[in-house]
Scaffold this motif. Structure first.
Motif, short mmCIF file in Angstrom:
data_model
loop_
_atom_site.label_atom_id
_atom_site.label_comp_id
_atom_site.label_asym_id
_atom_site.label_seq_id
_atom_site.Cartn_x
_atom_site.Cartn_y
_atom_site.Cartn_z
N LEU A 1 13.71 11.15 6.53
CA LEU A 1 14.07 9.70 5.78
C LEU A 1 13.20 8.71 6.38
O LEU A 1 13.10 8.78 7.64
N LEU A 2 12.61 8.06 5.39
CA LEU A 2 11.56 6.90 5.93
C LEU A 2 12.35 5.68 5.76
O LEU A 2 12.78 5.24 4.61
N VAL A 3 12.45 4.96 6.69
CA VAL A 3 12.86 3.71 6.78
C VAL A 3 11.75 2.67 6.53
O VAL A 3 10.86 2.73 7.58
N PRO A 4 11.80 1.95 5.32
CA PRO A 4 10.63 1.07 5.30
C PRO A 4 10.13 0.05 6.15
O PRO A 4 10.92 -0.50 6.85
N GLU A 5 8.78 -0.32 6.44
CA GLU A 5 8.32 -1.24 7.52
C GLU A 5 8.91 -2.34 7.35
O GLU A 5 9.22 -3.24 8.19
N LYS A 6 9.16 -2.90 6.05
CA LYS A 6 9.44 -4.46 5.70
C LYS A 6 10.97 -4.66 6.24
O LYS A 6 11.09 -5.81 6.55
#
Length: 148
Positions: free
Chosen positions: A115-120
């Motif tokens: 799962l990728l948590v967005p950098e923004k």
């Protein structure tokens, strides 16, 4: 002007009271000293405390643990390779101790083993991450501190 000891005592008391009032007003109005509870639903979470303990034990018994990596795109949460990604359901809660307005939750619904948590969504600094998920009707829970 000559002052006697009574005037000195009155000046000392007034100075002390002024200092205390200044400190109280500063602590109340300054946002830097704003400390809230970790959660607003404290008593509701206490009711599920034993379930959380069991879920943590289930996670600790896993042979392969969750891997959390800082990437250029954001925070990558890699689940164990032995798990089928479509069967993993749950949530990822990111808690920022310094500012509750930055807290957020992401549901786990993946087709890849991560799962990728967005950098923004992430600011640099300390985060507490709580990953709560079920796989084949077995609950798992892990809580970690990370620096992003």
């Amino acid at each position: 002007m000559k002052t006697n000891w009574a005037t000195g005592i009155v000046i000392a008391i007034i100075s002390f009271i002024s200092f205390i009032l200044y400190m109280v007003i500063t602590m109340i109005t300054n946002q830097q000293y704003d400390h809230d509870l970790v959660t607003e639903k404290y008593y509701q979470q206490e009711l599920t405390y034993q379930q959380n303990i069991d879920a943590k034990k289930n996670y600790e018994s896993l042979d392969e643990k969750i891997n959390i990596l800082n990437t250029e795109n954001g925070l990558k949460i890699a689940f164990p390779k032995s798990f089928t990604p479509e069967k993993i359901k749950g949530k990822v809660f990111l808690y920022r101790p310094s500012n509750k307005k930055l807290d957020f939750e992401i549901p786990i619904s993946i087709t890849k083993p991560y799962l990728l948590v967005p950098e923004k969504n992430l600011l640099g600094g300390r985060w507490n991450i709580e990953i709560s998920f079920t796989y084949q009707n077995t609950p798992y829970l892990t809580i970690k501190e990370i620096n992003y």
